[in-house]
Design an enzyme around this catalytic site. Structure first.
Site, PDB file in Angstrom:
ATOM      1  CG  LEU A  19      -1.930  -1.139   1.281  1.00  0.00           C
ATOM      2  CD1 LEU A  19      -2.595  -1.202   2.643  1.00  0.00           C
ATOM      3  CD2 LEU A  19      -2.969  -0.975   0.185  1.00  0.00           C
ATOM      4  CE  LYS A  71      11.532  -2.754   7.268  1.00  0.00           C
ATOM      5  NZ  LYS A  71      10.498  -2.642   8.299  1.00  0.00           N
ATOM      6  CG  ASN A  94      11.563   2.533   7.706  1.00  0.00           C
ATOM      7  OD1 ASN A  94      12.296   3.469   7.996  1.00  0.00           O
ATOM      8  ND2 ASN A  94      10.273   2.552   7.919  1.00  0.00           N
ATOM      9  N   GLY A 136      12.708  -7.771  12.380  1.00  0.00           N
ATOM     10  CA  GLY A 136      13.016  -6.362  12.136  1.00  0.00           C
ATOM     11  C   GLY A 136      12.036  -5.422  12.809  1.00  0.00           C
ATOM     12  CE1 TYR A 231       0.680  -3.203   7.551  1.00  0.00           C
ATOM     13  CE2 TYR A 231      -1.054  -3.324   5.893  1.00  0.00           C
ATOM     14  CZ  TYR A 231       0.290  -3.310   6.237  1.00  0.00           C
ATOM     15  OH  TYR A 231       1.238  -3.420   5.246  1.00  0.00           O
ATOM     16  N   GLY A 252      -2.069  -2.569  13.368  1.00  0.00           N
ATOM     17  CA  GLY A 252      -0.857  -1.841  12.981  1.00  0.00           C
ATOM     18  C   GLY A 252      -1.050  -0.778  11.912  1.00  0.00           C
TER      19      GLY A 252
HETATM   20  P1  NAP Z   1      10.233 -10.909  10.521  1.00  0.00           P
HETATM   21  O1  NAP Z   1      11.544 -10.179  10.390  1.00  0.00           O
HETATM   22  O2  NAP Z   1       9.958 -12.133   9.730  1.00  0.00           O
HETATM   23  O3  NAP Z   1      10.077 -11.245  12.099  1.00  0.00           O
HETATM   24  C1  NAP Z   1       9.062 -12.043  12.638  1.00  0.00           C
HETATM   25  C2  NAP Z   1       9.674 -12.850  13.777  1.00  0.00           C
HETATM   26  O4  NAP Z   1       8.644 -13.577  14.449  1.00  0.00           O
HETATM   27  C3  NAP Z   1      10.699 -13.877  13.265  1.00  0.00           C
HETATM   28  O5  NAP Z   1      11.834 -13.827  14.076  1.00  0.00           O
HETATM   29  C4  NAP Z   1       9.934 -15.185  13.418  1.00  0.00           C
HETATM   30  O6  NAP Z   1      10.791 -16.280  13.593  1.00  0.00           O
HETATM   31  C5  NAP Z   1       9.136 -14.901  14.664  1.00  0.00           C
HETATM   32  N1  NAP Z   1       8.009 -15.809  14.850  1.00  0.00           N
HETATM   33  C6  NAP Z   1       7.260 -16.436  13.916  1.00  0.00           C
HETATM   34  N2  NAP Z   1       6.304 -17.182  14.518  1.00  0.00           N
HETATM   35  C7  NAP Z   1       6.445 -17.028  15.847  1.00  0.00           C
HETATM   36  C8  NAP Z   1       5.763 -17.542  16.977  1.00  0.00           C
HETATM   37  N3  NAP Z   1       4.738 -18.374  16.876  1.00  0.00           N
HETATM   38  N4  NAP Z   1       6.173 -17.164  18.198  1.00  0.00           N
HETATM   39  C9  NAP Z   1       7.231 -16.319  18.338  1.00  0.00           C
HETATM   40  N5  NAP Z   1       7.936 -15.823  17.306  1.00  0.00           N
HETATM   41  C10 NAP Z   1       7.539 -16.149  16.063  1.00  0.00           C
HETATM   42  O7  NAP Z   1       9.047  -9.918  10.228  1.00  0.00           O
HETATM   43  P2  NAP Z   1       8.938  -8.358  10.576  1.00  0.00           P
HETATM   44  O8  NAP Z   1       9.374  -7.559   9.422  1.00  0.00           O
HETATM   45  O9  NAP Z   1       9.573  -8.125  11.898  1.00  0.00           O
HETATM   46  O10 NAP Z   1       7.356  -8.198  10.683  1.00  0.00           O
HETATM   47  C11 NAP Z   1       6.614  -8.825  11.724  1.00  0.00           C
HETATM   48  C12 NAP Z   1       5.139  -8.489  11.562  1.00  0.00           C
HETATM   49  O11 NAP Z   1       4.957  -7.097  11.706  1.00  0.00           O
HETATM   50  C13 NAP Z   1       4.570  -8.861  10.192  1.00  0.00           C
HETATM   51  O12 NAP Z   1       3.259  -9.316  10.364  1.00  0.00           O
HETATM   52  C14 NAP Z   1       4.561  -7.538   9.444  1.00  0.00           C
HETATM   53  O13 NAP Z   1       3.555  -7.497   8.468  1.00  0.00           O
HETATM   54  C15 NAP Z   1       4.261  -6.566  10.585  1.00  0.00           C
HETATM   55  N6  NAP Z   1       4.798  -5.209  10.352  1.00  0.00           N
HETATM   56  C16 NAP Z   1       3.911  -4.169  10.452  1.00  0.00           C
HETATM   57  C17 NAP Z   1       4.355  -2.872  10.286  1.00  0.00           C
HETATM   58  C18 NAP Z   1       3.375  -1.748  10.397  1.00  0.00           C
HETATM   59  O14 NAP Z   1       3.715  -0.621   9.990  1.00  0.00           O
HETATM   60  N7  NAP Z   1       2.208  -1.969  10.948  1.00  0.00           N
HETATM   61  C19 NAP Z   1       5.726  -2.618  10.022  1.00  0.00           C
HETATM   62  C20 NAP Z   1       6.601  -3.703   9.934  1.00  0.00           C
HETATM   63  C21 NAP Z   1       6.117  -5.009  10.112  1.00  0.00           C
HETATM   64  P3  NAP Z   1      11.231 -17.120  12.265  1.00  0.00           P
HETATM   65  O15 NAP Z   1      11.961 -16.153  11.363  1.00  0.00           O
HETATM   66  O16 NAP Z   1      12.075 -18.189  12.830  1.00  0.00           O
HETATM   67  O17 NAP Z   1       9.948 -17.597  11.631  1.00  0.00           O
END
Ligand code: NAP
Length: 292
Positions: A19, A71, A94, A136, A231, A252
Site C-alpha cells: 500500500l 532493512k 526503512n 526487524g 493491519y 498496525g
Molecule cells: P520478521 O523479520 O519475519 O520477524 C518475525 C519474527 O517472528 C521472526 O523472528 C519469526 O521467527 C518470529 N516468529 C514467527 N512465529 C512465531 C511464533 N509463533 N512465536 C514467536 N515468534 C515467532 O518480520 P517483521 O518484518 O519483523 O514483521 C513482523 C510483523 O509485523 C509482520 O506481520 C509484518 O507485516 C508486521 N509489520 C507491520 C508494520 C506496520 O507498519 N504496521 C511494520 C513492519 C512489520 P522465524 O523467522 O524463525 O519464523
C-alpha cells in the site's frame, strides 16, 4: 517522464501487494508541490539489488523505503551513507534519502510505532511490556519502548521461536541503555502477560485466516493494551480475543501510516507534514485495503 520528475520507491523481495505507493502518491498529490513526484516499487532479488543501486535508474531515485529482506543489508550496499542515530543503534533502516553529498538512512518504524501508541492513549512510562517476535519490526518496537523519547517502559520481556534473535534485541537495547531491564524468555507462558500492561505481536502469526490464536486467551485481561502490528486483516484472532477480554487494542494501521508520514516528510522536504496531507495518505491506505 518529465525531465524534472522525482522518483521514490519501495525496495524489497519478493514484493507482494503493497500500500506504500497508494499512500505516498496520495501524499504528493495532496501536497500539490510544483515538482512532479512519483512513488513506485522496486522488487529486486538479492542478485539484482547491488547492480540496480549502481545503475542510472537506481542513482536517479530520490528516496527509498526498504522492506523485508533488505532493512539491514541496505546499510552495506549503499556507499556514502550516513546513518541516523536510531539506525546506528538498531542496525536496520526503512527509509533512505538521497542528499547532496550521498545518502542518509532513517528508521521511521520507531517513531511510527511510538506516535501511534501515544495517539491511542497508551502512556508507556513505567509500564511492563511483552513482545512476541524478534524480527526487524520487533527491533524497532523494542527501541521505541525503551530508548526513544524520555518516557520508557519499566521492563520488556521478549519471546521468539528463534531465541538468538530475541537475545540480539536484548543486546542491542543494552548497548544503548545498559541499565534497561529486558529479559529474553523461552516460552509464551514466561512472557508474564498477566502482569504486563502491554502485549505487542510482532510476529506474522495472524496474517493468514488459518493461523492459530498466538497466546492462550486466558492470559489476556482488561488492564492490558494489545497492539498487533498486523493491519490486514484489520482484526486478527489476537485482537478479537483481546476485545473479548475487555483489553484495549490496536492493529498496525496507525504504525504504517505514521512511519509513512515520517518518511514522506523526508521525501517531500516538509516537516511537519500538513494535516490534510496526512488525512489523504490515511484515506488512500483505507481505500487500498478494501481492494487487497
Ligand atoms: P520478521 O523479520 O519475519 O520477524 C518475525 C519474527 O517472528 C521472526 O523472528 C519469526 O521467527 C518470529 N516468529 C514467527 N512465529 C512465531 C511464533 N509463533 N512465536 C514467536 N515468534 C515467532 O518480520 P517483521 O518484518 O519483523 O514483521 C513482523 C510483523 O509485523 C509482520 O506481520 C509484518 O507485516 C508486521 N509489520 C507491520 C508494520 C506496520 O507498519 N504496521 C511494520 C513492519 C512489520 P522465524 O523467522 O524463525 O519464523
Amino acid at each position: 517522464m518529465s525531465k524534472n520528475k522525482k522518483i521514490f520507491g519501495l525496495i524489497g523481495y519478493p514484493l507482494g501487494h503493497t500500500l506504500s505507493p497508494n499512500m505516498h502518491n496520495a501524499g504528493f498529490k495532496a501536497l500539490g508541490i510544483d515538482v512532479d513526484c512519483e512513488y513506485t516499487t522496486f522488487s529486486k532479488s538479492p542478485d539484482e539489488l547491488k547492480s540496480f543501486l549502481l545503475s542510472e535508474e537506481g542513482k536517479n531515485v530520490s528516496g527509498f523505503n526498504v522492506t523485508v529482506p533488505y532493512k539491514e543489508k541496505i546499510l552495506e550496499l549503499i556507499t556514502n551513507l550516513k546513518q541516523h542515530e536510531t539506525v546506528e543503534a538498531i542496525g536496520a533502516a526503512n527509509t533512505i534519502i538521497k542528499t547532496e553529498t550521498g545518502y542518509k538512512a532513517y528508521n521511521t518504524d520507531v517513531c511510527g510505532f511510538a506516535q501511534d501508541l501515544n495517539l491511542k492513549g497508551f502512556n508507556k512510562e513505567g509500564k511492563k511490556a511483552a513482545i512476541l517476535g524478534a524480527g526487524g519490526a520487533a527491533r524497532a518496537v523494542a527501541y521505541a519502548l525503551s530508548c526513544f523519547a524520555d518516557t520508557p517502559v519499566r521492563e520488556i520481556t521478549i519471546y521468539d521461536i528463534d531465541n538468538a534473535k530475541a537475545e540480539s534485541i536484548a543486546k542491542m537495547i543494552k548497548n544503548v541503555k545498559n541499565e534497561f531491564n529486558i529479559k529474553v524468555v523461552d516460552s509464551i507462558a514466561d512472557l508474564e502477560i498477566k502482569k504486563s500492561d502491554i502485549l505487542i505481536n510482532a510476529t506474522p502469526i495472524g496474517l493468514k485466516k488459518s493461523d492459530p490464536l498466538i497466546v492462550d486467551e486466558n492470559l489476556l485481561h482488561k488492564d492490558l493494551f494489545v497492539y498487533d502490528l498486523i493491519y490486514n486483516p484489520a482484526e486478527t484472532k489476537l485482537l478479537k480475543a483481546a476485545k473479548k477480554a475487555q483489553a484495549s487494542c490496536s492493529n498496525g494501521l496507525g504504525m504504517l501510516l505514521y512511519q509513512g508520514e515520517a518518511a514522506f516528510a523526508k521525501f517531500a522536504g516538509v516537516c511537519p507534514v500538513p494535516e490534510n496531507v496526512v488525512e489523504s495518505m490515511k484515506t488512500a491506505l483505507k481505500e487500498g485495503l478494501k481492494n487487497v
